[in-house]
Motif scaffolding. Structure first.
Motif, PDB file in Angstrom:
ATOM      1  N   MET A   1       0.859  -1.171   0.000  1.00  0.00           N
ATOM      2  CA  MET A   1       0.000   0.000   0.000  1.00  0.00           C
ATOM      3  C   MET A   1       0.904   1.232   0.000  1.00  0.00           C
ATOM      4  N   GLU A   2       0.624   2.155  -0.838  1.00  0.00           N
ATOM      5  CA  GLU A   2       1.405   3.389  -0.956  1.00  0.00           C
ATOM      6  C   GLU A   2       0.771   4.478  -0.085  1.00  0.00           C
ATOM      7  N   ILE A   3       1.564   5.027   0.833  1.00  0.00           N
ATOM      8  CA  ILE A   3       1.112   6.133   1.681  1.00  0.00           C
ATOM      9  C   ILE A   3       1.756   7.391   1.126  1.00  0.00           C
ATOM     10  N   ALA A   4       0.989   8.222   0.463  1.00  0.00           N
ATOM     11  CA  ALA A   4       1.523   9.419  -0.194  1.00  0.00           C
ATOM     12  C   ALA A   4       1.333  10.651   0.695  1.00  0.00           C
ATOM     13  N   LEU A   5       2.204  10.792   1.681  1.00  0.00           N
ATOM     14  CA  LEU A   5       2.210  11.964   2.540  1.00  0.00           C
ATOM     15  C   LEU A   5       3.622  12.510   2.559  1.00  0.00           C
ATOM     16  N   ASP A   6       3.769  13.828   2.669  1.00  0.00           N
ATOM     17  CA  ASP A   6       5.092  14.451   2.645  1.00  0.00           C
ATOM     18  C   ASP A   6       6.031  13.880   3.698  1.00  0.00           C
ATOM     19  N   GLN A   7       5.549  13.659   4.908  1.00  0.00           N
ATOM     20  CA  GLN A   7       6.434  13.232   5.969  1.00  0.00           C
ATOM     21  C   GLN A   7       6.730  11.733   5.969  1.00  0.00           C
ATOM     22  N   VAL A   8       6.014  10.930   5.172  1.00  0.00           N
ATOM     23  CA  VAL A   8       6.250   9.484   5.129  1.00  0.00           C
ATOM     24  C   VAL A   8       7.219   9.170   3.995  1.00  0.00           C
ATOM     25  N   GLU A   9       8.431   8.727   4.366  1.00  0.00           N
ATOM     26  CA  GLU A   9       9.426   8.370   3.361  1.00  0.00           C
ATOM     27  C   GLU A   9       9.265   6.935   2.892  1.00  0.00           C
ATOM     28  N   GLU A  10       8.865   6.070   3.807  1.00  0.00           N
ATOM     29  CA  GLU A  10       8.734   4.660   3.480  1.00  0.00           C
ATOM     30  C   GLU A  10       7.694   4.043   4.391  1.00  0.00           C
ATOM     31  N   CYS A  11       6.884   3.170   3.829  1.00  0.00           N
ATOM     32  CA  CYS A  11       5.865   2.465   4.608  1.00  0.00           C
ATOM     33  C   CYS A  11       6.110   0.972   4.453  1.00  0.00           C
ATOM     34  N   GLY A  12       6.257   0.290   5.585  1.00  0.00           N
ATOM     35  CA  GLY A  12       6.463  -1.156   5.564  1.00  0.00           C
ATOM     36  C   GLY A  12       5.170  -1.874   5.240  1.00  0.00           C
ATOM     37  N   PRO A  13       5.179  -3.171   5.335  1.00  0.00           N
ATOM     38  CA  PRO A  13       3.964  -3.936   5.051  1.00  0.00           C
ATOM     39  C   PRO A  13       2.829  -3.551   5.996  1.00  0.00           C
ATOM     40  N   VAL A  14       1.645  -3.542   5.466  1.00  0.00           N
ATOM     41  CA  VAL A  14       0.446  -3.217   6.248  1.00  0.00           C
ATOM     42  C   VAL A  14      -0.114  -4.518   6.808  1.00  0.00           C
ATOM     43  N   ASP A  15      -0.390  -4.526   8.107  1.00  0.00           N
ATOM     44  CA  ASP A  15      -1.038  -5.698   8.695  1.00  0.00           C
ATOM     45  C   ASP A  15      -2.376  -5.270   9.266  1.00  0.00           C
ATOM     46  N   ALA A  16      -3.330  -6.151   9.132  1.00  0.00           N
ATOM     47  CA  ALA A  16      -4.677  -5.842   9.603  1.00  0.00           C
ATOM     48  C   ALA A  16      -5.274  -7.064  10.289  1.00  0.00           C
ATOM     49  N   ASP A  17      -5.959  -6.816  11.377  1.00  0.00           N
ATOM     50  CA  ASP A  17      -6.703  -7.846  12.091  1.00  0.00           C
ATOM     51  C   ASP A  17      -8.165  -7.417  12.016  1.00  0.00           C
ATOM     52  N   LEU A  18      -8.895  -7.972  11.066  1.00  0.00           N
ATOM     53  CA  LEU A  18     -10.259  -7.523  10.779  1.00  0.00           C
ATOM     54  C   LEU A  18     -11.257  -8.664  10.934  1.00  0.00           C
ATOM     55  N   ARG A  19     -12.455  -8.294  11.305  1.00  0.00           N
ATOM     56  CA  ARG A  19     -13.576  -9.233  11.383  1.00  0.00           C
ATOM     57  C   ARG A  19     -14.703  -8.708  10.495  1.00  0.00           C
ATOM     58  N   CYS A  85      -3.318   6.921   7.159  1.00  0.00           N
ATOM     59  CA  CYS A  85      -2.908   8.308   6.917  1.00  0.00           C
ATOM     60  C   CYS A  85      -3.328   9.215   8.066  1.00  0.00           C
ATOM     61  N   LEU A  86      -4.491   8.968   8.626  1.00  0.00           N
ATOM     62  CA  LEU A  86      -4.966   9.795   9.738  1.00  0.00           C
ATOM     63  C   LEU A  86      -4.182   9.556  11.021  1.00  0.00           C
ATOM     64  N   SER A  87      -3.483   8.421  11.118  1.00  0.00           N
ATOM     65  CA  SER A  87      -2.736   8.132  12.336  1.00  0.00           C
ATOM     66  C   SER A  87      -1.295   8.639  12.289  1.00  0.00           C
ATOM     67  N   VAL A  88      -0.846   9.167  11.143  1.00  0.00           N
ATOM     68  CA  VAL A  88       0.512   9.707  11.024  1.00  0.00           C
ATOM     69  C   VAL A  88       0.536  11.086  11.676  1.00  0.00           C
ATOM     70  N   PRO A  89       1.513  11.352  12.551  1.00  0.00           N
ATOM     71  CA  PRO A  89       1.554  12.669  13.204  1.00  0.00           C
ATOM     72  C   PRO A  89       1.816  13.792  12.200  1.00  0.00           C
ATOM     73  N   LEU A  90       1.171  14.924  12.406  1.00  0.00           N
ATOM     74  CA  LEU A  90       1.376  16.074  11.522  1.00  0.00           C
ATOM     75  C   LEU A  90       2.780  16.640  11.670  1.00  0.00           C
ATOM     76  N   VAL A  91       3.329  16.585  12.885  1.00  0.00           N
ATOM     77  CA  VAL A  91       4.674  17.085  13.156  1.00  0.00           C
ATOM     78  C   VAL A  91       5.456  15.947  13.816  1.00  0.00           C
ATOM     79  N   PRO A  92       6.062  15.070  13.012  1.00  0.00           N
ATOM     80  CA  PRO A  92       6.822  13.973  13.610  1.00  0.00           C
ATOM     81  C   PRO A  92       8.089  14.482  14.286  1.00  0.00           C
ATOM     82  N   LEU A  93       8.382  13.948  15.476  1.00  0.00           N
ATOM     83  CA  LEU A  93       9.580  14.332  16.230  1.00  0.00           C
ATOM     84  C   LEU A  93      10.331  13.076  16.641  1.00  0.00           C
TER      85      LEU A  93
END
Length: 138
Positions: A1-19, A85-93
Protein backbone atom coordinates in the motif's frame (compact mmCIF):
# COMPACT_ATOMS: atom_id res chain seq x y z
CA UNK A 1 0.00 0.00 0.00
CA UNK A 2 1.40 3.39 -0.96
CA UNK A 3 1.11 6.13 1.68
CA UNK A 4 1.52 9.42 -0.19
CA UNK A 5 2.21 11.96 2.54
CA UNK A 6 5.09 14.45 2.65
CA UNK A 7 6.43 13.23 5.97
CA UNK A 8 6.25 9.48 5.13
CA UNK A 9 9.43 8.37 3.36
CA UNK A 10 8.73 4.66 3.48
CA UNK A 11 5.86 2.47 4.61
CA UNK A 12 6.46 -1.16 5.56
CA UNK A 13 3.96 -3.94 5.05
CA UNK A 14 0.45 -3.22 6.25
CA UNK A 15 -1.04 -5.70 8.70
CA UNK A 16 -4.68 -5.84 9.60
CA UNK A 17 -6.70 -7.85 12.09
CA UNK A 18 -10.26 -7.52 10.78
CA UNK A 19 -13.58 -9.23 11.38
CA UNK A 20 -16.51 -9.26 8.98
CA UNK A 21 -19.92 -9.26 10.65
CA UNK A 22 -23.23 -9.79 8.94
CA UNK A 23 -25.78 -7.00 9.29
CA UNK A 24 -29.04 -6.10 7.63
CA UNK A 25 -28.33 -4.90 4.08
CA UNK A 26 -24.62 -5.64 4.09
CA UNK A 27 -21.62 -6.33 6.29
CA UNK A 28 -19.64 -4.51 8.96
CA UNK A 29 -15.84 -4.70 8.86
CA UNK A 30 -14.10 -3.86 12.13
CA UNK A 31 -10.68 -4.35 13.66
CA UNK A 32 -7.24 -2.75 13.60
CA UNK A 33 -4.72 -1.81 10.92
CA UNK A 34 -1.05 -1.01 11.38
CA UNK A 35 2.23 -0.40 9.57
CA UNK A 36 5.77 0.64 10.42
CA UNK A 37 6.81 3.83 8.65
CA UNK A 38 9.96 5.88 8.28
CA UNK A 39 9.41 9.59 8.80
CA UNK A 40 11.72 12.62 9.18
CA UNK A 41 11.89 14.56 12.44
CA UNK A 42 10.36 17.98 11.85
CA UNK A 43 13.11 19.69 13.89
CA UNK A 44 16.42 17.90 13.14
CA UNK A 45 15.50 16.00 9.94
CA UNK A 46 16.83 12.68 11.26
CA UNK A 47 14.97 9.50 10.23
CA UNK A 48 12.37 8.33 12.74
CA UNK A 49 10.74 4.91 12.85
CA UNK A 50 7.05 5.17 13.67
CA UNK A 51 4.42 2.49 14.21
CA UNK A 52 1.12 3.76 12.80
CA UNK A 53 -2.00 2.05 14.01
CA UNK A 54 -5.68 2.78 13.84
CA UNK A 55 -9.03 1.17 14.53
CA UNK A 56 -11.19 0.34 11.52
CA UNK A 57 -14.98 0.25 11.42
CA UNK A 58 -16.72 0.46 8.07
CA UNK A 59 -20.14 -0.67 6.88
CA UNK A 60 -20.48 -1.96 3.33
CA UNK A 61 -23.86 -2.07 1.63
CA UNK A 62 -25.57 -4.49 -0.68
CA UNK A 63 -24.32 -5.28 -4.17
CA UNK A 64 -26.58 -2.60 -5.67
CA UNK A 65 -24.61 0.19 -3.94
CA UNK A 66 -21.32 -0.94 -5.51
CA UNK A 67 -19.48 -1.52 -2.20
CA UNK A 68 -19.59 -5.30 -2.50
CA UNK A 69 -18.66 -6.74 -5.86
CA UNK A 70 -20.79 -9.34 -7.66
CA UNK A 71 -18.39 -12.06 -6.51
CA UNK A 72 -18.65 -10.90 -2.86
CA UNK A 73 -15.25 -9.20 -2.83
CA UNK A 74 -14.76 -5.94 -0.92
CA UNK A 75 -11.83 -3.66 -1.72
CA UNK A 76 -10.53 -2.70 1.73
CA UNK A 77 -7.46 -0.80 0.48
CA UNK A 78 -9.09 2.68 0.44
CA UNK A 79 -10.39 2.52 4.02
CA UNK A 80 -7.14 1.00 5.36
CA UNK A 81 -5.13 3.69 3.55
CA UNK A 82 -7.29 6.50 4.95
CA UNK A 83 -7.14 5.22 8.54
CA UNK A 84 -3.35 4.82 8.39
CA UNK A 85 -2.91 8.31 6.92
CA UNK A 86 -4.97 9.80 9.74
CA UNK A 87 -2.74 8.13 12.34
CA UNK A 88 0.51 9.71 11.02
CA UNK A 89 1.55 12.67 13.20
CA UNK A 90 1.38 16.07 11.52
CA UNK A 91 4.67 17.09 13.16
CA UNK A 92 6.82 13.97 13.61
CA UNK A 93 9.58 14.33 16.23
CA UNK A 94 12.47 12.04 17.12
CA UNK A 95 11.86 13.08 20.76
CA UNK A 96 10.01 15.81 22.61
CA UNK A 97 13.35 17.25 23.71
CA UNK A 98 14.77 17.50 20.16
CA UNK A 99 16.65 20.79 19.81
CA UNK A 100 16.51 20.87 16.00
CA UNK A 101 18.95 22.57 13.66
CA UNK A 102 20.88 25.82 14.16
CA UNK A 103 19.15 28.48 12.04
CA UNK A 104 22.52 30.04 11.17
CA UNK A 105 24.84 27.14 10.32
CA UNK A 106 22.49 24.13 10.12
CA UNK A 107 24.30 22.02 12.76
CA UNK A 108 22.21 19.40 14.53
CA UNK A 109 21.93 20.98 18.00
CA UNK A 110 21.34 17.53 19.57
CA UNK A 111 24.83 16.41 18.49
CA UNK A 112 26.91 19.59 18.13
CA UNK A 113 25.54 22.58 20.06
CA UNK A 114 26.49 25.98 18.65
CA UNK A 115 27.76 28.73 20.90
CA UNK A 116 26.22 31.42 18.71
CA UNK A 117 27.31 33.17 15.56
CA UNK A 118 28.80 36.62 15.16
CA UNK A 119 28.02 36.79 11.45
CA UNK A 120 25.09 39.12 10.74
CA UNK A 121 21.99 37.38 9.55
CA UNK A 122 20.87 37.81 5.97
CA UNK A 123 17.29 38.40 7.08
CA UNK A 124 15.40 41.31 5.56
CA UNK A 125 14.21 42.06 9.11
CA UNK A 126 17.75 42.41 10.54
CA UNK A 127 17.38 46.22 10.49
CA UNK A 128 14.48 45.94 12.95
CA UNK A 129 16.44 43.80 15.42
CA UNK A 130 17.01 46.53 18.05
CA UNK A 131 13.78 48.41 17.42
CA UNK A 132 11.90 47.05 20.45
CA UNK A 133 14.74 47.68 22.87
CA UNK A 134 14.16 50.41 25.45
CA UNK A 135 15.77 53.77 24.52
CA UNK A 136 18.64 54.87 26.75
CA UNK A 137 17.49 57.06 29.63
CA UNK A 138 18.72 60.66 29.58
Amino acid sequence: MEIALDQVEECGPVDADLRVEDMVGGVLVRGDVGATMRLRCNRCLRPVSFRAGAPVMKAYGEEASGDIGPDGVIDLAPVLHDELCLSVPLVPLCSESCRGLCPSCGNDLNVDPCEGHSVARGSPFAALEGWLEAPPST
